[in-house]
Structures are given as structure tokens and as C-alpha cells.
Design a protein around this motif. Sequence first.
Motif, PDB file in Angstrom:
ATOM      1  N   PHE A 104       0.809  -1.224   0.000  1.00 28.62           N
ATOM      2  CA  PHE A 104       0.000   0.000   0.000  1.00 28.62           C
ATOM      3  C   PHE A 104       0.840   1.270   0.000  1.00 28.62           C
ATOM      4  O   PHE A 104       0.309   2.354  -0.171  1.00 28.62           O
ATOM      5  N   ARG A 105       2.128   1.133   0.254  1.00 27.80           N
ATOM      6  CA  ARG A 105       2.984   2.321   0.321  1.00 27.80           C
ATOM      7  C   ARG A 105       3.620   2.548  -1.051  1.00 27.80           C
ATOM      8  O   ARG A 105       4.250   1.636  -1.590  1.00 27.80           O
ATOM      9  N   LYS A 106       3.477   3.772  -1.529  1.00 20.55           N
ATOM     10  CA  LYS A 106       3.917   4.092  -2.898  1.00 20.55           C
ATOM     11  C   LYS A 106       5.394   3.810  -3.159  1.00 20.55           C
ATOM     12  O   LYS A 106       5.747   3.269  -4.194  1.00 20.55           O
ATOM     13  N   ASP A 107       6.252   4.182  -2.220  1.00 21.14           N
ATOM     14  CA  ASP A 107       7.682   4.094  -2.508  1.00 21.14           C
ATOM     15  C   ASP A 107       8.323   2.818  -1.984  1.00 21.14           C
ATOM     16  O   ASP A 107       9.548   2.700  -1.973  1.00 21.14           O
ATOM     17  N   THR A 108       7.502   1.881  -1.533  1.00 18.82           N
ATOM     18  CA  THR A 108       8.060   0.644  -0.984  1.00 18.82           C
ATOM     19  C   THR A 108       8.145  -0.417  -2.082  1.00 18.82           C
ATOM     20  O   THR A 108       7.194  -0.597  -2.833  1.00 18.82           O
ATOM     21  N   VAL A 109       9.276  -1.110  -2.141  1.00 15.88           N
ATOM     22  CA  VAL A 109       9.393  -2.238  -3.067  1.00 15.88           C
ATOM     23  C   VAL A 109       9.033  -3.498  -2.292  1.00 15.88           C
ATOM     24  O   VAL A 109       9.544  -3.736  -1.193  1.00 15.88           O
ATOM     25  N   ASN A 110       8.126  -4.294  -2.841  1.00 17.72           N
ATOM     26  CA  ASN A 110       7.639  -5.505  -2.171  1.00 17.72           C
ATOM     27  C   ASN A 110       8.167  -6.727  -2.895  1.00 17.72           C
ATOM     28  O   ASN A 110       8.069  -6.810  -4.121  1.00 17.72           O
ATOM     29  N   ILE A 111       8.689  -7.651  -2.123  1.00 19.17           N
ATOM     30  CA  ILE A 111       9.317  -8.828  -2.748  1.00 19.17           C
ATOM     31  C   ILE A 111       8.733 -10.127  -2.216  1.00 19.17           C
ATOM     32  O   ILE A 111       8.506 -10.269  -1.007  1.00 19.17           O
ATOM     33  N   LEU A 112       8.463 -11.040  -3.146  1.00 15.98           N
ATOM     34  CA  LEU A 112       8.138 -12.413  -2.748  1.00 15.98           C
ATOM     35  C   LEU A 112       9.410 -13.215  -2.973  1.00 15.98           C
ATOM     36  O   LEU A 112       9.843 -13.395  -4.116  1.00 15.98           O
ATOM     37  N   GLY A 113      10.024 -13.645  -1.897  1.00 20.03           N
ATOM     38  CA  GLY A 113      11.330 -14.293  -1.982  1.00 20.03           C
ATOM     39  C   GLY A 113      11.262 -15.737  -2.441  1.00 20.03           C
ATOM     40  O   GLY A 113      10.170 -16.309  -2.607  1.00 20.03           O
ATOM     41  N   ASN A 114      12.431 -16.353  -2.586  1.00 24.78           N
ATOM     42  CA  ASN A 114      12.516 -17.737  -3.065  1.00 24.78           C
ATOM     43  C   ASN A 114      11.896 -18.737  -2.088  1.00 24.78           C
ATOM     44  O   ASN A 114      11.544 -19.841  -2.465  1.00 24.78           O
ATOM     45  N   GLY A 115      11.739 -18.336  -0.804  1.00 25.13           N
ATOM     46  CA  GLY A 115      11.202 -19.269   0.193  1.00 25.13           C
ATOM     47  C   GLY A 115       9.692 -19.401   0.178  1.00 25.13           C
ATOM     48  O   GLY A 115       9.137 -20.268   0.870  1.00 25.13           O
ATOM     49  N   VAL A 116       8.997 -18.570  -0.597  1.00 24.36           N
ATOM     50  CA  VAL A 116       7.522 -18.640  -0.554  1.00 24.36           C
ATOM     51  C   VAL A 116       6.983 -19.734  -1.479  1.00 24.36           C
ATOM     52  O   VAL A 116       7.662 -20.181  -2.401  1.00 24.36           O
ATOM     53  N   ALA A 117       5.768 -20.156  -1.181  1.00 24.98           N
ATOM     54  CA  ALA A 117       5.048 -21.080  -2.055  1.00 24.98           C
ATOM     55  C   ALA A 117       4.268 -20.191  -3.020  1.00 24.98           C
ATOM     56  O   ALA A 117       3.259 -19.594  -2.655  1.00 24.98           O
ATOM     57  N   LEU A 118       4.768 -20.085  -4.233  1.00 26.37           N
ATOM     58  CA  LEU A 118       4.244 -19.098  -5.177  1.00 26.37           C
ATOM     59  C   LEU A 118       2.993 -19.616  -5.896  1.00 26.37           C
ATOM     60  O   LEU A 118       3.092 -20.338  -6.887  1.00 26.37           O
ATOM     61  N   ASP A 119       1.856 -19.232  -5.365  1.00 24.20           N
ATOM     62  CA  ASP A 119       0.571 -19.653  -5.918  1.00 24.20           C
ATOM     63  C   ASP A 119       0.114 -18.587  -6.917  1.00 24.20           C
ATOM     64  O   ASP A 119      -0.499 -17.589  -6.555  1.00 24.20           O
ATOM     65  N   ALA A 120       0.462 -18.809  -8.182  1.00 25.10           N
ATOM     66  CA  ALA A 120       0.236 -17.781  -9.209  1.00 25.10           C
ATOM     67  C   ALA A 120      -1.248 -17.468  -9.379  1.00 25.10           C
ATOM     68  O   ALA A 120      -1.629 -16.330  -9.662  1.00 25.10           O
ATOM     69  N   GLU A 121      -2.106 -18.476  -9.182  1.00 29.75           N
ATOM     70  CA  GLU A 121      -3.549 -18.271  -9.364  1.00 29.75           C
ATOM     71  C   GLU A 121      -4.087 -17.320  -8.290  1.00 29.75           C
ATOM     72  O   GLU A 121      -4.697 -16.298  -8.589  1.00 29.75           O
ATOM     73  N   ASN A 122      -3.812 -17.660  -7.040  1.00 28.80           N
ATOM     74  CA  ASN A 122      -4.305 -16.799  -5.960  1.00 28.80           C
ATOM     75  C   ASN A 122      -3.612 -15.447  -5.944  1.00 28.80           C
ATOM     76  O   ASN A 122      -4.233 -14.440  -5.632  1.00 28.80           O
ATOM     77  N   LEU A 123      -2.340 -15.438  -6.296  1.00 27.34           N
ATOM     78  CA  LEU A 123      -1.624 -14.164  -6.304  1.00 27.34           C
ATOM     79  C   LEU A 123      -2.218 -13.224  -7.357  1.00 27.34           C
ATOM     80  O   LEU A 123      -2.456 -12.043  -7.075  1.00 27.34           O
ATOM     81  N   SER A 124      -2.498 -13.757  -8.561  1.00 27.78           N
ATOM     82  CA  SER A 124      -3.022 -12.834  -9.579  1.00 27.78           C
ATOM     83  C   SER A 124      -4.423 -12.347  -9.206  1.00 27.78           C
ATOM     84  O   SER A 124      -4.764 -11.194  -9.457  1.00 27.78           O
ATOM     85  N   LYS A 125      -5.199 -13.188  -8.532  1.00 27.78           N
ATOM     86  CA  LYS A 125      -6.531 -12.740  -8.072  1.00 27.78           C
ATOM     87  C   LYS A 125      -6.366 -11.659  -7.007  1.00 27.78           C
ATOM     88  O   LYS A 125      -7.100 -10.672  -6.977  1.00 27.78           O
ATOM     89  N   GLU A 126      -5.394 -11.882  -6.116  1.00 26.34           N
ATOM     90  CA  GLU A 126      -5.169 -10.909  -5.042  1.00 26.34           C
ATOM     91  C   GLU A 126      -4.699  -9.566  -5.614  1.00 26.34           C
ATOM     92  O   GLU A 126      -5.125  -8.505  -5.161  1.00 26.34           O
TER      93      GLU A 126
END
Length: 424
Positions: free
Chosen positions: A60-82
Motif C-alpha cells: 500500500f505504500r507508494k515508494d516501498t518495493v515488495n518482494i516475494l522471496g525464493n522461500g515462498v510457495a508461489l501460488d500464481a492463481e491466488n496471487l493474480s486474483k489478489e
Amino acid sequence: MANCAIVGINWGDEGKGRMVDLLTEDYDVVVRFQGGGNAGHTVINEYGKFALHLLPSGIFRKDTVNILGNGVALDAENLSKEIDEVREKGVDITPEGLKISDRASLLLPWHRDLDGLEEARLADKKYGSTKQGIAPFYSDKYQKKTVLAGELFYPEHLRQHIADIMEWKNLILHNVYGAEPYTLERIMNWIEEYGNRIKPYICDTGEFLKNAEKEGKKILFEAQLGSLRDLDYGIHPYTTSSNTLAAYAPVGSGLPSAKIDRIVGVVKAYSSCVGEGPFTCEWFGDEAEELRKAGGEYGAKTGRPRRVGPLDIVATRYGVELQGATEIALTKLDVLNYMEKIPVCTKYIVNGQETDRFPFPVLLNDAEPVIEYMDGWHCDITGIRRFEDLPKAARDYVLYVEQAIGCPITYVSIGAERDEYIRR
Ligand code: GDP
């Protein structure tokens, strides 16, 4: 103070989302380093109310870079919906502000299938999985049978890799569970649809973090769930399938050499627990219902009523040690406004003996709580902003918890809105 981790001390749902949302102001980069769409961080701010499952809470913060790191379970379906849902409420999400590690493994539809099939097979011995595919995903990752997000950029290689994994996966789906096997077209269609949607955000986040650190940028690591759900140190086997500890943040984020100077452990003023397994200080009946309602303790992902009880000092002290917390945010103190007396679980009785040490998981099955009571304050404390303005009984409770868990409480939250907290 350069880098910081915000972590859960207990069973999760301690209110980490609101603390990350609050603290991101002081950080340039926010990284999720473990877990997937199985838990939700609730954030309330000027855009509305959100239950973030995968997106880092700095989104939600404009100047913040948000990262999903290598340790996450990358659920592309739910992520794109989110991403769509958050965008709809007016939040700008761009590849500059959201970056996904090319080394994160993809959580595929068969992981979710297998999660449901295994819970059904276990029947009354189930673990209470959220059926988001997390356990099958991490098992596959350790077996090296996952596909990395970066492979989406190499279509020919990807197709062959998926075909190889699918052949093995179908053996299990079909022969073990009697389920419908996958066809290559079906899985590739899914990858085509959701893989393409997250592709713009995928990059070498390790390189990005390395440069960010060189430039003196401040990094915030955001954990999911809590100490007692850690795969190695939690209440086995009722843990999650990843490491929820601050110590794992550098590895799961993409910057294994990172030093974490500040570890903010989040503790709720009472206990809650989702899923199965021992929960020593659990309340039942009307007492539980009243606390559950006061705290709004219903799962952010599933809507399931959470199990609730008084604050558990034994478990919390253990959680603080595991996280190496340097300070504590005590959340939801206002939820206790209604209580005549404030109960605290100070010790356990295990095999007839009192102990203040958190026992080996097997012994937890027979552990009994020792409950002591402190005075209640019976008034609304949500409007208070200075510690000294809290009623004496509320201050005494905070000071007691601080001393009992052996870590300074630097934030006390007394409402869900961004500004409803006290800084000590
Ligand atoms: P997380 O997974 O650790 O982020 O925890 P949750 O998503 O379960 O967040 C805790 C819930 O409590 C959310 O609904 C928050 O909006 C709410 N909350 C957080 N802090 C406070 C507080 O101090 N008081 C009250 N009443 N609610 C809070």
C-alpha cells in the motif's frame, strides 16, 4: 538500525499485518520469505480492509518495493486474483513496486488437489490443513520436483520439465489416491493463464536485494504464521511446512548474507490457534465464544472460528527465544476491555509436575495450564495514545507480560486502525 523482521511469536494471527503496515513507513523494501496463501494478514488503511494472503503488507505504500522471496510457495492463481482485488481498491501495483523471485517455486494445482485428498484420507486424524497445497508443495520442493518461476521464461525447457514432473505426480494422484491424472494440456493451460499474469514481476530479486543493501536501503522481512508453527521448532506435526523464524528470513528472501538488527515479535494479549493439535490454554463454551467474538477470531482465509484462550506465558517465552526477538508488539489489548479478571497461563503441569518450560511436542498432549488472574480495567482503551494514560490495571498487565516473557514491549495496539497504537 538497517534491517528488521516482523514475526509471529505464537500460533499465527497475532496481528503481524497491521504491524508491518505500520512499520513499512520506515523501510524501503518489504520481503515475504516463507509460506504461501494459507494464512492471511489483515490490514486496514485508507484504501479499505484487506486480507493479504501472498502480497507483502508494504504493497500500500507508494515508494516501498515488495518482494516475494525464493522461500515462498508461489501460488500464481491466488496471487493474480489478489493483485486484481487490491488494484480494484485503487492501489497501484507495478513491476517497480512488486518483485517475485525467479527462484521461487510454483505452487501448482495438483498441490492443492493432493492437500485435500490427503486430509480426506486422514479423516479424524487430519492436521487441519487450509488445503492450499502448502504441505505437498514444500514436500515436492525438498524432492526437487518443483518448477521455478524463472523457468516461465524458457517455454521449451518448461514444457519438458512439467511433463517429467507430471508423469511422477500422476502416479501418486492415480495409484495412491485414485484421482484423475493430469494431462499436459491441462497443466500447461493453467501455467499459460496464471504464469503469464505474474511474469512481469518475476526477476532476480537476490540481485535487487544485494544492490539495495549496498545503497543503504532498509529491508523489512515479513513472516507468516508464528514460532509454534515452525517446521523444525514448532508443535510437530501440527506445524506448517516452512520455517516461520526470523533466522530463516535471509535464506528465504534471496539475501542469505543479510544481517537482521531488529526483530519485532508480535504477541496478542490473549491466545488463538487455528487448526488441530495441542493448545494447552484453550477455552471452551460461553467463555470461549465471548472472547472469540470480542476479538473477531475467525480465520482470514477460511472464516473458521479460531480456538481461543488466555495468554500463554510458557509458549510465548519459548516463541520469543526461538525468534530471537529484540522487542515485542503486544496487540489487541482492547479486546480484554470486557473482562472482570484477566487470566494468564503462567505454567504448565506435565506428568504431575509444574514447569515453566515449553515441553517436547508429545508431552503437550497431557499438559494442563496453571491459570492466574490479574485485575481487569473494564473500560474502552481504544482512544488512548500514551502508555501512562492507560488504566493502571492495563499497564500492570503489559508490565507483567514484559517481565514474564523477558523482552521489552515497545508497541501496544489498542484497535485495528493504523493509528490505534501506543509507542513505548
Ligand atoms: P496476522 O496474520 O498476524 O496479520 O493476524 P490477523 O490477520 O489475524 O490480524 C489480526 C486481526 O486483528 C485483524 O482483523 C486486525 O485488523 C485486528 N487487529 C489488529 N490489531 C488490533 C488491535 O489492537 N485491536 C483490535 N481490536 N483488533 C486488532
